[in-house]
Design a protein around this motif. Structure first.
Motif, PDB file in Angstrom:
ATOM      1  N   GLU A 177       0.825  -1.212   0.000  1.00 24.41           N
ATOM      2  CA  GLU A 177       0.000   0.000   0.000  1.00 24.41           C
ATOM      3  C   GLU A 177       0.859   1.262   0.000  1.00 24.41           C
ATOM      4  N   ASP A 178       1.898   1.268   0.801  1.00 29.25           N
ATOM      5  CA  ASP A 178       2.789   2.424   0.841  1.00 29.25           C
ATOM      6  C   ASP A 178       3.479   2.609  -0.499  1.00 29.25           C
ATOM      7  N   ILE A 180       2.373   1.605  -3.459  1.00 29.57           N
ATOM      8  CA  ILE A 180       1.398   2.053  -4.456  1.00 29.57           C
ATOM      9  C   ILE A 180       1.190   3.561  -4.359  1.00 29.57           C
ATOM     10  N   ARG A 181       1.056   4.062  -3.133  1.00 30.35           N
ATOM     11  CA  ARG A 181       0.855   5.496  -2.948  1.00 30.35           C
ATOM     12  C   ARG A 181       2.024   6.295  -3.521  1.00 30.35           C
ATOM     13  N   LYS A 182       3.241   5.862  -3.215  1.00 29.74           N
ATOM     14  CA  LYS A 182       4.430   6.593  -3.668  1.00 29.74           C
ATOM     15  C   LYS A 182       4.616   6.474  -5.180  1.00 29.74           C
ATOM     16  N   THR A 184       2.310   5.878  -7.538  1.00 32.44           N
ATOM     17  CA  THR A 184       1.292   6.629  -8.278  1.00 32.44           C
ATOM     18  C   THR A 184       1.553   8.131  -8.186  1.00 32.44           C
ATOM     19  N   GLN A 185       2.046   8.589  -7.037  1.00 32.25           N
ATOM     20  CA  GLN A 185       2.408  10.002  -6.906  1.00 32.25           C
ATOM     21  C   GLN A 185       3.549  10.365  -7.853  1.00 32.25           C
ATOM     22  N   GLU A 207      -7.637   1.442  -3.243  1.00 34.30           N
ATOM     23  CA  GLU A 207      -7.781   2.660  -2.434  1.00 34.30           C
ATOM     24  C   GLU A 207      -6.451   3.390  -2.273  1.00 34.30           C
ATOM     25  N   ALA A 208      -5.346   2.634  -2.338  1.00 40.08           N
ATOM     26  CA  ALA A 208      -4.024   3.257  -2.243  1.00 40.08           C
ATOM     27  C   ALA A 208      -3.615   3.932  -3.550  1.00 40.08           C
ATOM     28  N   GLY A 209      -4.312   3.588  -4.670  1.00 43.08           N
ATOM     29  CA  GLY A 209      -4.008   4.259  -5.926  1.00 43.08           C
ATOM     30  C   GLY A 209      -3.887   3.376  -7.150  1.00 43.08           C
TER      31      GLY A 209
END
Length: 382
Positions: A177-178, A180-182, A184-185, A207-209
């Motif tokens: 999840e971490d 994916i967030r980074k 996608t950013q 939900e994380a991206g």
């Protein structure tokens, strides 16, 4: 150079224009019009249809070449030119799970030479792996499978000159999840697959991206009434994109129809997942480090299970119409605009639109491919 295409139908993003003419000016699309100026140059495709060039965002190889080989001539020559015979005008070379160094080499070759493609345009890179799970490894080597780390993406992206656009992973792996967030950013599209995730784990990844599902049904936990799994998550997340291999071997037409009904043509991405044997005769071939047997329209592992396909995207588009599960307009959308949208490329390809590069295909009324144009120039004739 200015000329006009005459045809029975033109497949625009959300409209089918009947008859008329499409202006092609200096290699770009102009306006559609009912009549053309006197003495205009007209290319007559009466009785046929015009569609945007197809976009394959998940393809390993074609015509004997493979992305994994990391060879300039193989990707920018053999694959790129060969794909025009499949109606593909934009594609993502797709390496498999490998070591950090092996994938770095792929990034270097594609990142430094993508503009040299002699046929279909290289629009980005898709890493199908290595952040997968052994339970659904498919035809990939589990010894390279590992948890996702941003330092690897940073290394690869630097080598790729920003061309790494899409990365696959299993959302149940530690730290996903971490990551994916980074990722996608940082502008990378995350695709979920080759995974034994629960429904909850899969939805957490979305939900994380994450926004794409890798070859729906294949290489993932199925749906049951007690654990909906990855397939349940695909059906229940309406704003995500579901890849489908519509060769008749990987997914039954009835199963593909369910996905299309639930997601809609604007969220189903037709892919090939094809290997180097696509466009070549039957026989033994290598898929990454594994030998597969090509016969009966697919590539098979020694276990008897299908591996990467030998499908062409124009055939996939035709198949879903022949199976009676999509209209021609829906099929075209799933092979062009929707793939482009799924990876953020609909601003440059995947649709007939004024000032876009005139990359398009000519279809017969049975959906078979008649010709492929690149930048307004005919490059393939069936």
């Amino acid at each position: 150079m200015l000329y006009y295409i005459k045809a029975d139908q033109f497949f625009y993003p959300y409209d089918v224009k009947k008859g008329g003419y499409l202006e092609i000016k200096d290699g770009k699309f102009g306006e559609w019009m009912a009549q053309v100026p006197e003495n205009a140059k007209v290319v007559d495709y009466s009785g046929q249809w015009i569609a945007p060039g197809l976009v394959d965002t998940h393809i390993h190889g074609f015509g004997g070449a493979d992305s994994q080989d990391a060879e300039v001539e193989g990707i920018m020559g053999t694959m790129s030119e060969g794909l025009l015979s499949a109606g593909v005008t934009s594609f993502f070379p797709t390496p498999l799970t490998d070591s950090h160094e092996g994938l770095l080499k792929c990034c270097e070759v594609i990142g430094e030479h993508y503009a040299e493609a002699r046929g279909a345009k290289v629009r980005g890179i898709f890493f199908e792996g290595p952040f997968f799970t052994e339970e659904h490894k498919g035809a990939q080597n589990p010894k390279y499978m590992r948890d996702a780390k941003m330092w690897e993406i940073d290394d690869w992206q630097k080598a790729a000159h920003g061309m790494l656009k899409k990365v696959g992973l299993a959302p149940e792996r530690d730290g996903s999840e971490d990551f994916i967030r980074k990722a996608t950013q940082a502008g990378v599209k995350i695709a979920l697959g080759h995974s034994n995730a629960t429904y909850k784990e899969a939805v957490a990844g979305i939900e994380a991206g994450a926004s794409i599902w890798i070859h729906t049904f294949n290489g993932m936990s199925g749906l049951t009434h007690k654990e909906p799994g990855m397939v349940g998550a695909i059906l229940n997340t309406p704003n995500t994109y579901a890849e489908l291999i519509c060769d008749g071997h990987h997914v039954r037409p009835e199963a593909a129809e369910i996905i299309m009904k639930m997601k809609g043509a604007d969220h189903v991405v037709l892919i090939t997942d094809s290997m180097r044997a696509a466009g070549l005769p039957d026989g033994p071939y290598m898929l990454g480090e594994f030998e597969v047997e090509v016969r009966d329209g697919a590539a098979w592992l020694p276990t008897g299970r299908p591996a990467a396909s030998i499908l062409t995207l124009s055939t996939a588009v035709k198949n879903v119409v022949d199976w009676g599960i999509a209209t021609p307009a829906e099929a075209v959308m799933m092979g062009s605009l929707t793939p482009a949208k799924s990876v953020g490329l609909d601003d440059v390809c995947g649709q007939i639109k004024t000032d876009y590069a005139a990359d398009f295909i000519v279809l017969n009324q049975d959906m078979s491919l008649a010709a492929t144009y690149l930048d307004g120039e005919k490059r393939y004739q069936a």
